[in-house]
Design an enzyme around this catalytic site. Sequence first.
Site, PDB file in Angstrom:
ATOM      1  N   ASP A  33      70.820  64.661  15.682  1.00  0.00           N
ATOM      2  CA  ASP A  33      70.745  66.078  16.004  1.00  0.00           C
ATOM      3  C   ASP A  33      69.267  66.527  15.936  1.00  0.00           C
ATOM      4  OD1 ASP A  33      70.895  68.818  16.145  1.00  0.00           O
ATOM      5  OD2 ASP A  33      72.399  69.038  14.557  1.00  0.00           O
ATOM      6  N   GLU A  83      43.113  55.874   5.571  1.00  0.00           N
ATOM      7  CA  GLU A  83      43.950  54.810   5.040  1.00  0.00           C
ATOM      8  C   GLU A  83      44.411  53.905   6.176  1.00  0.00           C
ATOM      9  OE1 GLU A  83      48.031  56.036   3.780  1.00  0.00           O
ATOM     10  OE2 GLU A  83      47.146  58.021   3.710  1.00  0.00           O
ATOM     11  N   CYS A 115      46.505  59.466   1.290  1.00  0.00           N
ATOM     12  CA  CYS A 115      46.162  60.733   1.967  1.00  0.00           C
ATOM     13  C   CYS A 115      45.201  61.587   1.152  1.00  0.00           C
ATOM     14  CB  CYS A 115      47.431  61.526   2.262  1.00  0.00           C
ATOM     15  SG  CYS A 115      48.684  60.563   3.097  1.00  0.00           S
ATOM     16  N   THR A 156      58.018  60.975  11.193  1.00  0.00           N
ATOM     17  CA  THR A 156      56.906  61.667  10.519  1.00  0.00           C
ATOM     18  C   THR A 156      55.563  61.013  10.867  1.00  0.00           C
ATOM     19  OG1 THR A 156      57.109  60.365   8.480  1.00  0.00           O
ATOM     20  CG2 THR A 156      58.402  62.384   8.608  1.00  0.00           C
ATOM     21  N   SER A 205      59.184  58.999  -2.650  1.00  0.00           N
ATOM     22  CA  SER A 205      57.880  59.595  -2.302  1.00  0.00           C
ATOM     23  C   SER A 205      57.930  61.119  -2.427  1.00  0.00           C
ATOM     24  CB  SER A 205      57.428  59.166  -0.902  1.00  0.00           C
ATOM     25  OG  SER A 205      58.178  59.800   0.107  1.00  0.00           O
ATOM     26  N   HIS A 237      49.223  69.230   1.329  1.00  0.00           N
ATOM     27  CA  HIS A 237      49.281  68.043   2.184  1.00  0.00           C
ATOM     28  C   HIS A 237      50.656  68.040   2.855  1.00  0.00           C
ATOM     29  CE1 HIS A 237      49.493  64.057   3.702  1.00  0.00           C
ATOM     30  NE2 HIS A 237      50.437  63.698   2.844  1.00  0.00           N
ATOM     31  N   ASN A 280      52.134  63.792  10.866  1.00  0.00           N
ATOM     32  CA  ASN A 280      51.318  63.412   9.716  1.00  0.00           C
ATOM     33  C   ASN A 280      49.993  62.828  10.195  1.00  0.00           C
ATOM     34  OD1 ASN A 280      50.445  62.900   7.150  1.00  0.00           O
ATOM     35  ND2 ASN A 280      52.099  61.509   6.578  1.00  0.00           N
TER      36      ASN A 280
HETATM   37  N1  CAA Z   1      69.989  70.367  10.900  1.00  0.00           N
HETATM   38  C1  CAA Z   1      69.146  70.830   9.945  1.00  0.00           C
HETATM   39  N2  CAA Z   1      68.712  70.056   8.902  1.00  0.00           N
HETATM   40  C2  CAA Z   1      69.156  68.782   8.825  1.00  0.00           C
HETATM   41  C3  CAA Z   1      70.040  68.259   9.790  1.00  0.00           C
HETATM   42  C4  CAA Z   1      70.461  69.104  10.861  1.00  0.00           C
HETATM   43  N3  CAA Z   1      71.286  68.671  11.807  1.00  0.00           N
HETATM   44  N4  CAA Z   1      70.280  66.964   9.453  1.00  0.00           N
HETATM   45  C5  CAA Z   1      69.589  66.698   8.328  1.00  0.00           C
HETATM   46  N5  CAA Z   1      68.905  67.793   7.938  1.00  0.00           N
HETATM   47  C6  CAA Z   1      67.998  67.950   6.802  1.00  0.00           C
HETATM   48  C7  CAA Z   1      68.499  67.290   5.528  1.00  0.00           C
HETATM   49  O1  CAA Z   1      69.424  68.111   4.835  1.00  0.00           O
HETATM   50  C8  CAA Z   1      67.187  67.104   4.786  1.00  0.00           C
HETATM   51  O2  CAA Z   1      66.792  68.337   4.218  1.00  0.00           O
HETATM   52  P1  CAA Z   1      66.305  68.418   2.669  1.00  0.00           P
HETATM   53  O3  CAA Z   1      65.158  67.468   2.545  1.00  0.00           O
HETATM   54  O4  CAA Z   1      65.907  69.826   2.506  1.00  0.00           O
HETATM   55  O5  CAA Z   1      67.465  67.981   1.859  1.00  0.00           O
HETATM   56  C9  CAA Z   1      66.185  66.817   5.917  1.00  0.00           C
HETATM   57  O6  CAA Z   1      66.801  67.240   7.110  1.00  0.00           O
HETATM   58  C10 CAA Z   1      65.849  65.336   6.056  1.00  0.00           C
HETATM   59  O7  CAA Z   1      67.042  64.622   6.150  1.00  0.00           O
HETATM   60  P2  CAA Z   1      67.185  63.218   5.396  1.00  0.00           P
HETATM   61  O8  CAA Z   1      66.739  63.350   3.976  1.00  0.00           O
HETATM   62  O9  CAA Z   1      68.557  62.695   5.658  1.00  0.00           O
HETATM   63  O10 CAA Z   1      66.100  62.394   6.239  1.00  0.00           O
HETATM   64  P3  CAA Z   1      65.737  60.876   6.208  1.00  0.00           P
HETATM   65  O11 CAA Z   1      66.349  60.174   5.054  1.00  0.00           O
HETATM   66  O12 CAA Z   1      66.033  60.330   7.545  1.00  0.00           O
HETATM   67  O13 CAA Z   1      64.161  60.866   6.043  1.00  0.00           O
HETATM   68  C11 CAA Z   1      62.063  61.293   5.005  1.00  0.00           C
HETATM   69  C12 CAA Z   1      63.345  61.918   5.630  1.00  0.00           C
HETATM   70  C13 CAA Z   1      62.418  60.646   3.683  1.00  0.00           C
HETATM   71  C14 CAA Z   1      61.046  62.394   4.822  1.00  0.00           C
HETATM   72  C15 CAA Z   1      61.509  60.210   5.984  1.00  0.00           C
HETATM   73  O14 CAA Z   1      61.130  60.807   7.195  1.00  0.00           O
HETATM   74  C16 CAA Z   1      60.339  59.425   5.424  1.00  0.00           C
HETATM   75  O15 CAA Z   1      60.523  58.433   4.722  1.00  0.00           O
HETATM   76  N6  CAA Z   1      59.079  59.845   5.755  1.00  0.00           N
HETATM   77  C17 CAA Z   1      57.869  59.164   5.308  1.00  0.00           C
HETATM   78  C18 CAA Z   1      57.589  59.414   3.841  1.00  0.00           C
HETATM   79  C19 CAA Z   1      57.077  60.789   3.548  1.00  0.00           C
HETATM   80  O16 CAA Z   1      56.611  61.499   4.408  1.00  0.00           O
HETATM   81  N7  CAA Z   1      57.158  61.171   2.259  1.00  0.00           N
HETATM   82  C20 CAA Z   1      56.645  62.465   1.816  1.00  0.00           C
HETATM   83  C21 CAA Z   1      56.021  62.405   0.459  1.00  0.00           C
HETATM   84  S1  CAA Z   1      54.790  61.095   0.387  1.00  0.00           S
HETATM   85  C22 CAA Z   1      53.340  61.762   1.037  1.00  0.00           C
HETATM   86  O17 CAA Z   1      53.215  62.946   1.174  1.00  0.00           O
HETATM   87  C23 CAA Z   1      52.265  60.837   1.450  1.00  0.00           C
HETATM   88  C24 CAA Z   1      52.327  60.630   2.935  1.00  0.00           C
HETATM   89  O18 CAA Z   1      51.640  61.342   3.680  1.00  0.00           O
HETATM   90  C25 CAA Z   1      53.195  59.599   3.461  1.00  0.00           C
END
Ligand code: CAA
Length: 395
Positions: A33, A83, A115, A156, A205, A237, A280
Site C-alpha cells: 500500500d 559513510e 550519519c 529509505t 535501529s 537526522h 536518506n
Molecule cells: N498506511 C499508513 N501507515 C502504514 C501502512 C499503511 N498502509 N502500512 C504500514 N504503515 C506504518 C506502520 O504502522 C509503521 O508505522 P510506525 O513506525 O509508526 O509503527 C510504518 O508504516 C513502517 O511500517 P513497518 O514498521 O512495517 O515497516 P518495515 O518493517 O517495512 O520497515 C524500517 C521500516 C524499519 C524503517 C525500514 O525501512 C528500515 O530498516 N530502514 C532502514 C533503517 C533505518 O532507517 N533506521 C532508522 C534509525 S537508524 C538511523 O537513523 C541511521 C540511518 O540513517 C540508517
Amino acid sequence: MNHTLAVGIHDLSFATSHYQMNHSELARKYGVDLDKYRIGIGQSSMSVTAADEDIVTMAAEAAKPIVDRHGAADIRTVLLATETGVDQAKSAGVYVHSLLGLPSSARVVELKQACYGATAALQFAAALVHREPSQRVLVIATDIAKYELGSPGEATQGAAAAAMLVSADPAILRIESPSGLFAADIMDFWRPNYRSTALVDGKTSITAYLQAVEGAWKDYVEQGGRPAAEFSAFCYHQPFTKMASKAHRHLAECSNLDGAAHEILGAVHNTTIYNRSIGNSYTASLYLGLASLLDHSRDLADQHIALFSYGSGSVAEFFGATVVPGYGAQLRTAAHRRAIERRTPIDYAHYRALHERTIPVDGGDYELPEEGSGPYRLAAVSGHKRIYEPRMPRR
Ligand code: CAA
C-alpha cells in the site's frame, strides 16, 4: 580560545542526483500500500545516482556555489564526511578540492561515523575557526544510501551532498555550546568493507536512535543547555521523515515539551520537506533538514534551533544554534528547489539496473556513460584510479 566570538554556518548549499524514483514504483513492484511509504515512513520519492555520479561529484556540485560566491582564498581546511567512501586511503575531499580549484595551502581529510560524521566535522571546523578566526572551513557531507533490493531498508534509500562554509561572524547560523553527547557500541546499522549495501536491524535501529535522543538530551541538560521550550524548531537526522516525529515525541517525553500531535508536527514539519523527496542521505540528511527549515519558514531571525545528529553504531549529538538576522539574503531556496525538481523520474526497471551496476575492479580502462546533469562527472576508471572531470555542455 575567544568564547565571545560568534562562529557558525556562513553559507549552506546542497546537491542531489540526476534521477529520482517515486515510491509508487516500489509499491507496485512489491504489492505494498503506497500509504505505508507516504504516511507510514513519510517518503514520496528517492534520489538515485546516474552511472557517472558518486559522492565526489555530488560533493563538488554542492560546494561549487559556495566557492563561486565567497571565493576560495580563505578556505584552509576541507572536512568531508561520508559513510560511502570511494577509497580506503585517499580522502574523497582531495578529489573535491581539486575539482573546485581550492588553494594548495590546505588540509583535507575524510571523517566517518555513520550519519554522524558531518556533525563531528562541523564541530571540529568551529574549533579551528575559534583558534584562527580569519580562516574558513569547508564542511561537506555526501552520501548514497543503498540497501539490498527487496529489503525493508530499500524504501529509505536516497542520495545527496550538503556543503557548509564555517566562519567567524557567520551570516546564517551561530553554533552554540554546550553540546549533549552520547555514544554506545551497538550493531543497529553497519556496512563491512566488502559490501556495497548497508546491513540494518530496522527495529533495533529505531530503538537505538531514540535511546540516543534521550542520552544526548540528558547530557545537554547536565552541561547547562537551554530549556527545550526555548527552541522554535527541531532538526533531526532523518533516515525517513517519520523518524523526525518519532524522535521529537520521545524528546517531549524526556523534557518539559508538549507532546500533542500538532505540536510535534509543528516543531519538525518544515525540516522534512526536502528529505521527503530526496530520501536518506546519511551524513547530509540533518543538514538538508536544516536547509529545508530555513527555506520554508517565515522569519527565523534570532530564533533558537535545536539540531540532533545520529550515526548508527552509535554516536549522537544534540546542540543549539541561533539564526542570524539578515540570513534570508544568503539562502539558496530557488537553487535547492531546482535541484529537486530537475531530477529525471525513472521506473523500477531502470532503478534496478542502476542499483545492480558495479564499477569494474580488474584495473582495466573503462569509460562511464554520460548520463548525469551536474557540473562534474566520474568520467572513467583506469588502473584502479577514478577519473573525474567537469561536465562538458551537451550539444
Ligand atoms: N498506511 C499508513 N501507515 C502504514 C501502512 C499503511 N498502509 N502500512 C504500514 N504503515 C506504518 C506502520 O504502522 C509503521 O508505522 P510506525 O513506525 O509508526 O509503527 C510504518 O508504516 C513502517 O511500517 P513497518 O514498521 O512495517 O515497516 P518495515 O518493517 O517495512 O520497515 C524500517 C521500516 C524499519 C524503517 C525500514 O525501512 C528500515 O530498516 N530502514 C532502514 C533503517 C533505518 O532507517 N533506521 C532508522 C534509525 S537508524 C538511523 O537513523 C541511521 C540511518 O540513517 C540508517
